[in-house]
Design a protein around this motif. Structure first.
Motif, short mmCIF file in Angstrom:
data_model
loop_
_atom_site.label_atom_id
_atom_site.label_comp_id
_atom_site.label_asym_id
_atom_site.label_seq_id
_atom_site.Cartn_x
_atom_site.Cartn_y
_atom_site.Cartn_z
N ALA A 186 -12.76 -37.17 32.91
CA ALA A 186 -13.04 -37.34 34.25
C ALA A 186 -12.16 -36.78 35.08
O ALA A 186 -10.84 -36.83 34.97
CB ALA A 186 -13.16 -38.92 34.84
N ILE A 187 -12.62 -35.93 36.26
CA ILE A 187 -11.80 -35.20 37.13
C ILE A 187 -12.35 -35.29 38.75
O ILE A 187 -13.35 -35.37 38.78
CB ILE A 187 -11.82 -33.74 36.73
CG1 ILE A 187 -11.34 -33.56 35.41
CG2 ILE A 187 -11.26 -32.78 37.90
CD1 ILE A 187 -9.78 -33.31 35.20
N SER A 188 -11.39 -35.58 39.58
CA SER A 188 -11.64 -35.16 41.00
C SER A 188 -10.68 -34.17 41.51
O SER A 188 -9.45 -34.37 41.16
CB SER A 188 -11.80 -36.55 41.67
OG SER A 188 -12.01 -36.43 43.18
N GLU A 189 -11.20 -33.48 42.22
CA GLU A 189 -10.48 -32.21 43.00
C GLU A 189 -10.48 -32.27 44.41
O GLU A 189 -11.65 -32.29 44.81
CB GLU A 189 -10.69 -31.08 42.23
CG GLU A 189 -9.69 -29.83 42.54
CD GLU A 189 -9.76 -28.58 41.49
OE1 GLU A 189 -10.59 -28.76 40.58
OE2 GLU A 189 -9.39 -27.49 41.82
N PHE A 190 -9.57 -31.72 44.89
CA PHE A 190 -9.13 -31.49 46.57
C PHE A 190 -8.50 -30.60 46.70
O PHE A 190 -7.38 -30.69 46.58
CB PHE A 190 -9.16 -33.01 47.20
CG PHE A 190 -8.97 -33.09 48.45
CD1 PHE A 190 -9.99 -32.59 49.30
CD2 PHE A 190 -7.85 -33.32 49.32
CE1 PHE A 190 -9.84 -32.50 50.62
CE2 PHE A 190 -8.08 -33.25 50.80
CZ PHE A 190 -8.92 -32.99 51.30
N ALA A 191 -8.93 -29.45 47.43
CA ALA A 191 -7.95 -28.52 47.98
C ALA A 191 -8.31 -28.34 49.48
O ALA A 191 -9.17 -28.22 50.03
CB ALA A 191 -8.42 -27.19 47.25
N PHE A 192 -7.11 -28.21 50.10
CA PHE A 192 -7.15 -28.24 51.48
C PHE A 192 -5.81 -27.65 51.86
O PHE A 192 -4.69 -27.92 51.46
CB PHE A 192 -7.50 -29.50 52.22
CG PHE A 192 -7.73 -29.25 53.88
CD1 PHE A 192 -8.68 -29.54 54.50
CD2 PHE A 192 -6.46 -28.98 54.66
CE1 PHE A 192 -8.98 -29.25 55.84
CE2 PHE A 192 -6.64 -29.16 55.99
CZ PHE A 192 -7.83 -29.16 56.45
N TYR A 193 -5.68 -26.50 52.60
CA TYR A 193 -4.55 -25.77 52.94
C TYR A 193 -3.41 -26.60 53.18
O TYR A 193 -3.74 -27.49 54.14
CB TYR A 193 -4.61 -24.60 53.81
CG TYR A 193 -3.54 -24.02 54.34
CD1 TYR A 193 -3.20 -22.91 53.53
CD2 TYR A 193 -2.78 -24.31 55.53
CE1 TYR A 193 -1.81 -22.24 54.00
CE2 TYR A 193 -1.67 -23.59 56.04
CZ TYR A 193 -1.20 -22.61 54.87
OH TYR A 193 -0.06 -21.93 55.27
#
Ligand SMILES: [Zn+2]
Length: 256
Positions: A186-193
């Motif tokens: 299980a993975i959750s990913e979040f990318a925001f500068y």
């Protein structure tokens, strides 16, 4: 009815799990470049139909405005602001300053930041994952995460949760809810500068992927302690809505 009230919605807060009026929660905080952003959004189903590599194409969906959701009640919103936001803001500003001063083609960066409150930053990152995922994850699937954020002094979180960090350049973006990834779990990913974060469950070897920076030790720190941290971080690209996919544009073009 005031504008402020109109902007609230009835629902269940993902942090305290109480039903009530929910206010708009910015994630990341408004003070960390999340006032008016412009980003491309691509659903996995559209990957085969859109020419998503070419910046000049106009058929991409472009979204503008702050990123967030009606996910928290006002009390929890204020709680995050009081306890964690400032520590995270300092980290984001210092890091953005460093990214803007390195060569455009660098894919790794080494730097040092002083005076970081690692426990508060770690908890704020977890709170963003709670806000961006559906309520049943905080209520039923991963209750330890909400407990951990709700208690500022708690510096214990089971090792089955792992949090990783990388960097992205301006206008990159990724927001992926909890999902199962082959061979990884299980993975959750979040990318925001300027940051990208991966939260994983029940997987201990993820750090090998793309040299992600393991934030494992941060969760044990004391709430009042400030630290100097030396970072060696990858700068990754997030063109596709696929967890842990950091292929560069040139590589992706070969698959078209
Ligand atoms: Zn709440």
């Amino acid at each position: 009815m005031s504008r402020k009230i109109k902007n609230k919605r009835l629902g269940v807060c993902r942090l305290c799990l109480e039903e009530g009026m929910l206010s708009f929660e910015h994630f990341p905080p408004k003070s960390t470049f999340n006032k008016k952003i412009r980003y491309f959004h691509l659903d996995p189903a559209e990957m085969s139909t859109l020419d998503w590599i070419d910046d000049g194409k106009s058929n991409k969906r472009i979204y503008e405005g702050p990123l967030g959701d009606h996910s928290l009640c006002e009390k929890c919103n204020n709680f995050l602001n009081k306890e964690y936001v400032e520590a995270f803001r300092k980290f984001a500003y210092s890091t953005s300053h460093i990214i803007s001063s390195i060569k455009p083609d660098s894919d790794t960066v080494y730097f040092t930041i002083e005076g970081l409150n690692l426990l508060r930053i770690y908890k704020h990152i977890i709170s963003m994952f709670i806000s961006m995922n559906d309520i049943w994850y905080s209520k039923d699937t991963y209750p330890e995460l909400t407990e951990y954020v709700n208690n500022p002094n708690q510096n214990y979180l089971p090792d089955k949760y792992r949090l990783y960090l990388y960097l992205i350049r301006p206008h990159s973006f990724r927001k992926l809810s909890w999902s199962m990834v082959n061979d990884i779990g299980a993975i959750s990913e979040f990318a925001f500068y300027p940051f990208g974060f991966v939260l994983s469950y029940n997987n201990l070897i993820l750090g090998n992927q793309a040299h992600l920076y393991d934030l494992f030790p941060w969760k044990f720190f004391n709430i009042d302690r400030e630290s100097t941290v030396e970072f060696l971080l990858p700068i990754l690209e997030t063109h596709l809505p696929i967890p842990l996919d950091y292929r560069q544009k040139d590589t992706l073009r070969k698959f078209i």
